[in-house]
Each structure stands twice: as structure tokens, then as C-alpha cells.
Design a protein around this motif. Structure first.
Motif, PDB file in Angstrom:
ATOM      1  N   TYR A 118       2.557  47.846 -10.114  1.00 23.38           N
ATOM      2  CA  TYR A 118       1.232  47.875 -10.751  1.00 23.38           C
ATOM      3  C   TYR A 118       0.240  48.562  -9.838  1.00 23.38           C
ATOM      4  O   TYR A 118       0.376  48.523  -8.618  1.00 23.38           O
ATOM      5  CB  TYR A 118       0.764  46.470 -11.159  1.00 23.38           C
ATOM      6  CG  TYR A 118       1.031  45.371 -10.156  1.00 23.38           C
ATOM      7  CD1 TYR A 118       0.108  45.063  -9.170  1.00 23.38           C
ATOM      8  CD2 TYR A 118       2.213  44.637 -10.194  1.00 23.38           C
ATOM      9  CE1 TYR A 118       0.339  44.048  -8.258  1.00 23.38           C
ATOM     10  CE2 TYR A 118       2.464  43.618  -9.272  1.00 23.38           C
ATOM     11  CZ  TYR A 118       1.519  43.328  -8.312  1.00 23.38           C
ATOM     12  OH  TYR A 118       1.758  42.338  -7.398  1.00 23.38           O
ATOM     13  N   GLU A 119      -0.755  49.193 -10.456  1.00 24.43           N
ATOM     14  CA  GLU A 119      -1.730  49.950  -9.660  1.00 24.43           C
ATOM     15  C   GLU A 119      -3.092  49.272  -9.661  1.00 24.43           C
ATOM     16  O   GLU A 119      -4.019  49.774  -9.065  1.00 24.43           O
ATOM     17  CB  GLU A 119      -1.815  51.405 -10.150  1.00 24.43           C
ATOM     18  CG  GLU A 119      -2.235  51.545 -11.590  1.00 24.43           C
ATOM     19  CD  GLU A 119      -3.594  52.158 -11.813  1.00 24.43           C
ATOM     20  OE1 GLU A 119      -3.871  53.228 -11.264  1.00 24.43           O
ATOM     21  OE2 GLU A 119      -4.377  51.555 -12.578  1.00 24.43           O
ATOM     22  N   PHE A 120      -3.232  48.173 -10.358  1.00 26.83           N
ATOM     23  CA  PHE A 120      -4.444  47.359 -10.214  1.00 26.83           C
ATOM     24  C   PHE A 120      -4.101  45.916 -10.531  1.00 26.83           C
ATOM     25  O   PHE A 120      -3.042  45.630 -11.098  1.00 26.83           O
ATOM     26  CB  PHE A 120      -5.612  47.923 -11.021  1.00 26.83           C
ATOM     27  CG  PHE A 120      -5.669  47.574 -12.485  1.00 26.83           C
ATOM     28  CD1 PHE A 120      -6.848  47.098 -13.035  1.00 26.83           C
ATOM     29  CD2 PHE A 120      -4.572  47.741 -13.316  1.00 26.83           C
ATOM     30  CE1 PHE A 120      -6.918  46.784 -14.380  1.00 26.83           C
ATOM     31  CE2 PHE A 120      -4.639  47.435 -14.661  1.00 26.83           C
ATOM     32  CZ  PHE A 120      -5.829  46.949 -15.188  1.00 26.83           C
ATOM     33  N   GLU A 121      -4.971  44.997 -10.082  1.00 31.76           N
ATOM     34  CA  GLU A 121      -4.546  43.593 -10.103  1.00 31.76           C
ATOM     35  C   GLU A 121      -5.071  42.805 -11.286  1.00 31.76           C
ATOM     36  O   GLU A 121      -4.715  41.641 -11.446  1.00 31.76           O
ATOM     37  CB  GLU A 121      -4.889  42.884  -8.790  1.00 31.76           C
ATOM     38  CG  GLU A 121      -6.342  42.857  -8.404  1.00 31.76           C
ATOM     39  CD  GLU A 121      -6.708  44.104  -7.616  1.00 31.76           C
ATOM     40  OE1 GLU A 121      -6.208  45.201  -7.956  1.00 31.76           O
ATOM     41  OE2 GLU A 121      -7.514  44.001  -6.683  1.00 31.76           O
ATOM     42  N   ASN A 122      -5.883  43.445 -12.123  1.00 34.37           N
ATOM     43  CA  ASN A 122      -6.444  42.664 -13.231  1.00 34.37           C
ATOM     44  C   ASN A 122      -5.577  42.748 -14.476  1.00 34.37           C
ATOM     45  O   ASN A 122      -6.000  43.208 -15.537  1.00 34.37           O
ATOM     46  CB  ASN A 122      -7.891  43.100 -13.489  1.00 34.37           C
ATOM     47  CG  ASN A 122      -8.764  42.726 -12.306  1.00 34.37           C
ATOM     48  OD1 ASN A 122      -8.724  41.602 -11.828  1.00 34.37           O
ATOM     49  ND2 ASN A 122      -9.507  43.680 -11.787  1.00 34.37           N
ATOM     50  N   ILE A 123      -4.356  42.291 -14.309  1.00 32.42           N
ATOM     51  CA  ILE A 123      -3.373  42.292 -15.392  1.00 32.42           C
ATOM     52  C   ILE A 123      -2.952  40.839 -15.585  1.00 32.42           C
ATOM     53  O   ILE A 123      -2.631  40.169 -14.596  1.00 32.42           O
ATOM     54  CB  ILE A 123      -2.136  43.131 -14.996  1.00 32.42           C
ATOM     55  CG1 ILE A 123      -2.546  44.568 -14.681  1.00 32.42           C
ATOM     56  CG2 ILE A 123      -1.065  43.087 -16.068  1.00 32.42           C
ATOM     57  CD1 ILE A 123      -1.429  45.417 -14.093  1.00 32.42           C
ATOM     58  N   PRO A 124      -2.964  40.333 -16.821  1.00 33.52           N
ATOM     59  CA  PRO A 124      -2.569  38.928 -16.980  1.00 33.52           C
ATOM     60  C   PRO A 124      -1.127  38.682 -16.544  1.00 33.52           C
ATOM     61  O   PRO A 124      -0.234  39.481 -16.830  1.00 33.52           O
ATOM     62  CB  PRO A 124      -2.761  38.662 -18.475  1.00 33.52           C
ATOM     63  CG  PRO A 124      -2.880  39.994 -19.114  1.00 33.52           C
ATOM     64  CD  PRO A 124      -3.320  40.971 -18.084  1.00 33.52           C
ATOM     65  N   VAL A 125      -0.920  37.576 -15.827  1.00 30.33           N
ATOM     66  CA  VAL A 125       0.399  37.290 -15.263  1.00 30.33           C
ATOM     67  C   VAL A 125       1.357  36.767 -16.331  1.00 30.33           C
ATOM     68  O   VAL A 125       2.552  37.107 -16.330  1.00 30.33           O
ATOM     69  CB  VAL A 125       0.266  36.267 -14.104  1.00 30.33           C
ATOM     70  CG1 VAL A 125       1.630  35.791 -13.627  1.00 30.33           C
ATOM     71  CG2 VAL A 125      -0.512  36.889 -12.940  1.00 30.33           C
ATOM     72  N   GLU A 126       0.817  35.964 -17.250  1.00 31.57           N
ATOM     73  CA  GLU A 126       1.704  35.285 -18.202  1.00 31.57           C
ATOM     74  C   GLU A 126       2.618  36.229 -18.998  1.00 31.57           C
ATOM     75  O   GLU A 126       3.839  36.017 -19.024  1.00 31.57           O
ATOM     76  CB  GLU A 126       0.872  34.432 -19.146  1.00 31.57           C
ATOM     77  CG  GLU A 126       1.544  33.110 -19.452  1.00 31.57           C
ATOM     78  CD  GLU A 126       0.677  32.287 -20.375  1.00 31.57           C
ATOM     79  OE1 GLU A 126      -0.295  31.716 -19.860  1.00 31.57           O
ATOM     80  OE2 GLU A 126       0.967  32.253 -21.588  1.00 31.57           O
ATOM     81  N   PRO A 127       2.093  37.288 -19.609  1.00 30.34           N
ATOM     82  CA  PRO A 127       3.000  38.180 -20.351  1.00 30.34           C
ATOM     83  C   PRO A 127       4.064  38.810 -19.452  1.00 30.34           C
ATOM     84  O   PRO A 127       5.181  39.072 -19.905  1.00 30.34           O
ATOM     85  CB  PRO A 127       2.066  39.260 -20.914  1.00 30.34           C
ATOM     86  CG  PRO A 127       0.702  38.701 -20.838  1.00 30.34           C
ATOM     87  CD  PRO A 127       0.683  37.705 -19.729  1.00 30.34           C
ATOM     88  N   LEU A 128       3.724  39.005 -18.175  1.00 34.52           N
ATOM     89  CA  LEU A 128       4.702  39.627 -17.274  1.00 34.52           C
ATOM     90  C   LEU A 128       5.854  38.673 -16.947  1.00 34.52           C
ATOM     91  O   LEU A 128       6.953  39.123 -16.612  1.00 34.52           O
ATOM     92  CB  LEU A 128       4.027  40.095 -15.984  1.00 34.52           C
ATOM     93  CG  LEU A 128       2.936  41.159 -16.141  1.00 34.52           C
ATOM     94  CD1 LEU A 128       2.398  41.578 -14.785  1.00 34.52           C
ATOM     95  CD2 LEU A 128       3.457  42.377 -16.896  1.00 34.52           C
ATOM     96  N   CYS A 129       5.591  37.359 -17.080  1.00 38.88           N
ATOM     97  CA  CYS A 129       6.678  36.383 -16.837  1.00 38.88           C
ATOM     98  C   CYS A 129       7.807  36.617 -17.845  1.00 38.88           C
ATOM     99  O   CYS A 129       8.972  36.356 -17.549  1.00 38.88           O
ATOM    100  CB  CYS A 129       6.159  34.952 -16.966  1.00 38.88           C
ATOM    101  SG  CYS A 129       5.047  34.536 -15.629  1.00 38.88           S
ATOM    102  N   ALA A 130       7.441  37.123 -19.029  1.00 41.98           N
ATOM    103  CA  ALA A 130       8.448  37.344 -20.073  1.00 41.98           C
ATOM    104  C   ALA A 130       9.353  38.540 -19.774  1.00 41.98           C
ATOM    105  O   ALA A 130      10.386  38.715 -20.418  1.00 41.98           O
ATOM    106  CB  ALA A 130       7.739  37.554 -21.417  1.00 41.98           C
TER     107      ALA A 130
END
Ligand code: AMP
Length: 368
Positions: free
Chosen positions: A72-84
Motif C-alpha cells: 500500500y502507498e498510503f495508510e488511510n485504507i480500512p483494515v477490515e476489508p483487507l482481512c478478507a
């Protein structure tokens, strides 16, 4: 090690994604950008684009199946969807790095647990519809817990009464308030950690902000080596504690000395070097590494996440960088006829006020 021709998935499509894609290309990889924008700057160097929101799990799953590693190139991405998708394709840096660094309170507590200093802070929220109470010395910076970057999501509380304005300025909270520290110098350390746990830092970079936005960066930092070494050790410890794979940037404040003594004397580093913020990624302050280091921050990140060993961060020149915000980019449309000046334009199109449109790096030989 990821074989040549593999595809790196990048979440986010801004200038950092673009420069990561350029570096990836040089190392024999393709990039696939996942970003909600129609024509993100990173697509100037990437091969594929999935246009979707970061909460679109179906699109994220398809994306994860089509790439060999995700970053990722920035940190303001929700974590929950990435858990999937984390079991479909490896994500480097990990979701732990993302989760801690995107939330100011988690980040501050993480640094505290490491026994490193941060700015004194307190959390505040609205209770019973009353104006929030900030249990902290003033002036203080009140910040949103998430989505803070380039000075966004911040408000300076100068007197107690200002607290009533906080919900109007920063939304409904909760927030974090930090004592406004009187620093001598802001600076950043860019560190990389590979999959085997080796870390390597670039030299510290002095940074200069205006209105919360980085304006200039300079290397060497001019800081006493005691401060620089202490900060590099701290950055490496942070990367290790997070088991971070890839590049990570720590922004620091060096506090002034007591009783008017010389500020840059190298004393009391552990009490005067404060962690301000951690970015789990390549950083604007590190752009000048492209002009002056054998391995720049972008290549270093790609090497780390693709399972290479880390490259040499030795600096061959001195440099200073200036960000081009909004219209300022127009002055640099014609490249200067000087090999010591390098202009990078991000190709974003609309030059909105305050928008980072490019940067200029001036290099100089290191005098011995
Ligand atoms: P941040 O996004 O939190 O890094 O804040 C952006 C800039 O605002 C920093 O680089 C500093 O120049 C300034 N700033 C933020 N927090 C503080 C603080 N607690 N004390 C002094 N200056 C601060």
C-alpha cells in the motif's frame, strides 16, 4: 524471491504509487493499482488498474487473486476489508503496521509501550452533548484519530474556550490532543526491514512544514550524530516490533535544550528526540533518496516486499528538496539546464491550491 515478471498489487494510486511502480519496473516487475480514482497518477507507470473503493470486497478478492504480493502507498485504507484477502495473497507491510499507523491513539500507545517518547497526549470525546474537555496543557494540537495527513484533521487549541469549536472543525470525535511542543528541528528517518528481519536506515532528513504540509527536506540533516543515531535506532526498533516488511518512515521532533543551552549539542537524546508520527510506507521526505542513494526508498521497498535482500543506502551527494504545491508547478514546466537540479512532476492535472504536484531536488557533492 518473487520471480521477474511477477505482479505487485498496490493499494492507492498517487505519486507514491507512481514512483513505486517506476522502481518495480526497473527491477523487472509489473504493477496493478487498486484505487477509486478514474485516472490515478500511478497509472503512468503501472500495467493494470482496478477502479474500486477500498471497501469493495469482491473487487479486492479478484485483485488479490491476480497479483503476487500486495502493498500500500498510503495508510488511510480500512483494515477490515483487507482481512478478507490476506489469505489469498501476502500483504507487506502487514495489516498490523497499517492498523497501528492509521490510528493516532494506537500509534502513540505503541510508541509508549516501546518506552520511547512522544508528545504528551490525551484522548477526548463528546459526553452528554457537552463541549469536550481536553485534559492537557495549552496550546495543544487537537487531531482526528484517523485520516490525518498534510495538516488535515488538525486544529490548534490556544485557550480553553476554543474547545467548543472542535466538533465544528473536526467532526464528532473522539480526538487526540497533543501538547504543542517547542521543537528545535523536525526530521524523519526512513528505514527498511526485509523478510529476514534485517533493517537498514537512510541518513536522517531534516524536514520543514508549513500549515502541516511538508515544504522542504534536506540531507544531511545537520543534526548532532547522537540525535541522528538515536533516531535511527528508534526507527529500526519500531520496524522490528511491528515485524514490518518494507519501508517505514518515522517523523521526529528534537526538543530544545533546557536553560537556553546550545540546542544541537547531542545531549539527552532519549529525552529530547520525540516520535511524532509513523508512516508505514515510503515518504515525501525520502524523495531525495532517488537522486543521491545507490538504492532509493522506492527500490528498497520493492526489494523488501519481493523477498530480496536490502540495497545499499549509502549517500553519494547532499541534497535538498522542495515540494511544488498547486500553481508552483507551472514555474518548472521547462526543465532547468542544470544537471544538479532534478524536477519531478506527478502528472496530476488540476493544480488545486495546496495539492502536491511535483518536487524539485538540488544536489551537491559531499565536501570532505
Ligand atoms: P502531523 O500530521 O501530526 O505530523 O502534523 C503536521 C505538522 O504539524 C508537524 O509536522 C508539525 O510541524 C506540526 N505539529 C503537529 N503536531 C505538533 C505538536 N504536538 N507540536 C508541535 N507541532 C506539531
Amino acid at each position: 524471491m518473487l520471480p521477474e515478471g511477477s505482479t505487485i498489487g498496490i493499494l492507492g494510486g498517487g505519486q507514491l504509487g507512481w514512483m513505486l511502480s517506476l522502481a518495480a519496473k526497473e527491477l523487472g516487475y509489473h504493477c496493478h493499482i487498486f484505487a477509486p480514482e478514474e485516472n490515478p497518477p500511478a497509472m503512468q507507470a503501472a500495467a493494470h488498474h482496478t477502479r474500486a473503493g477500498f471497501d469493495n470486497i469482491d473487487k479486492l478478492k479478484t485483485f488479490a487473486k491476480s497479483v503476487d504480493v500486495i502493498t500500500y502507498e498510503f495508510e488511510n485504507i480500512p483494515v477490515e476489508p483487507l482481512c478478507a484477502i490476506k489469505d489469498i495473497c501476502a500483504i507487506h507491510p502487514s495489516l498490523k503496521s497499517l492498523e497501528i499507523c492509521q490510528h493516532r491513539l494506537k500509534e502513540k500507545n505503541f510508541v509508549k509501550d516501546l518506552k520511547k517518547l512522544t508528545t504528551p497526549f490525551a484522548e477526548a470525546r463528546i459526553i452528554n452533548h457537552l463541549p469536550p474537555i481536553f485534559n492537557i496543557e495549552l496550546p495543544a494540537f487537537v487531531k482526528t484519530l484517523r485520516m490525518g495527513y498534510d495538516g488535515k484533521g488538525q486544529f490548534v487549541l490556544r485557550e480553553r474556550e476554543d474547545r467548543k469549536k472542535v466538533p465544528e472543525k473536526l467532526g464528532k470525535g473522539p480526538w487526540i490532543a497533543e501538547v504543542a511542543v517547542d521543537f528545535f528541528q523536525e526530521f524523519a528517518v526512513v528505514v527498511a526491514r526485509d523478510k529476514n528481519g534485517n533493517t537498514r536506515c537512510f541518513d536522517a532528513i531534516a524536514t520543514y512544514h508549513e500549515g502541516g504540509i511538508l515544504r522542504k527536506a534536506k540531507i544531511p540533516s545537520g543534526l548532532h550524530p547522537e540525535f541522528e543515531t538515536y533516531a535511527q535506532q528508534t526507527a529500526a526498533e519500531i520496524a522490528e516490533e511491528l515485524k514490518h516488511v518494507g519501508v517505514l518512515t518515522v517523523e521526529f521532533f528534537l526538543l530544545r535544550n533546557i536553560n537556553g543551552a546550545e540546542d544541537n549539542d547531542g545531549t539527552n537524546a532519549s529525552k529530547r528526540v520525540l516520535v511524532n508520527e509513523i508512516a508505514p510506507r515510503v515518504h515525501n521526505s525520502g524523495h531525495l533518496t532517488r537522486e543521491i542513494c545507490d538504492t532509493d526508498q522506492f527500490k528498497q521497498h520493492i526489494q523488501a516486499i519481493c523477498g530480496w535482500s536490502l540495497g545499499d543506502t549509502t549517500r553519494t551527494k547532499n541534497a535538498k528538496m522542495v515540494n511544488l504545491l498547486g500553481d508552483e508547478v507551472k514555474k518548472w514546466e521547462k526543465p532547468p539546464d542544470d544537471p544538479n537540479i532534478n524536477v519531478t512532476i506527478y502528472g496530476k492535472g488540476e493544480a488545486r491550491p495546496g495539492r502536491k504536484m511535483g518536487h524539485v531536488v538540488w544536489t551537491q557533492p559531499i565536501s570532505r
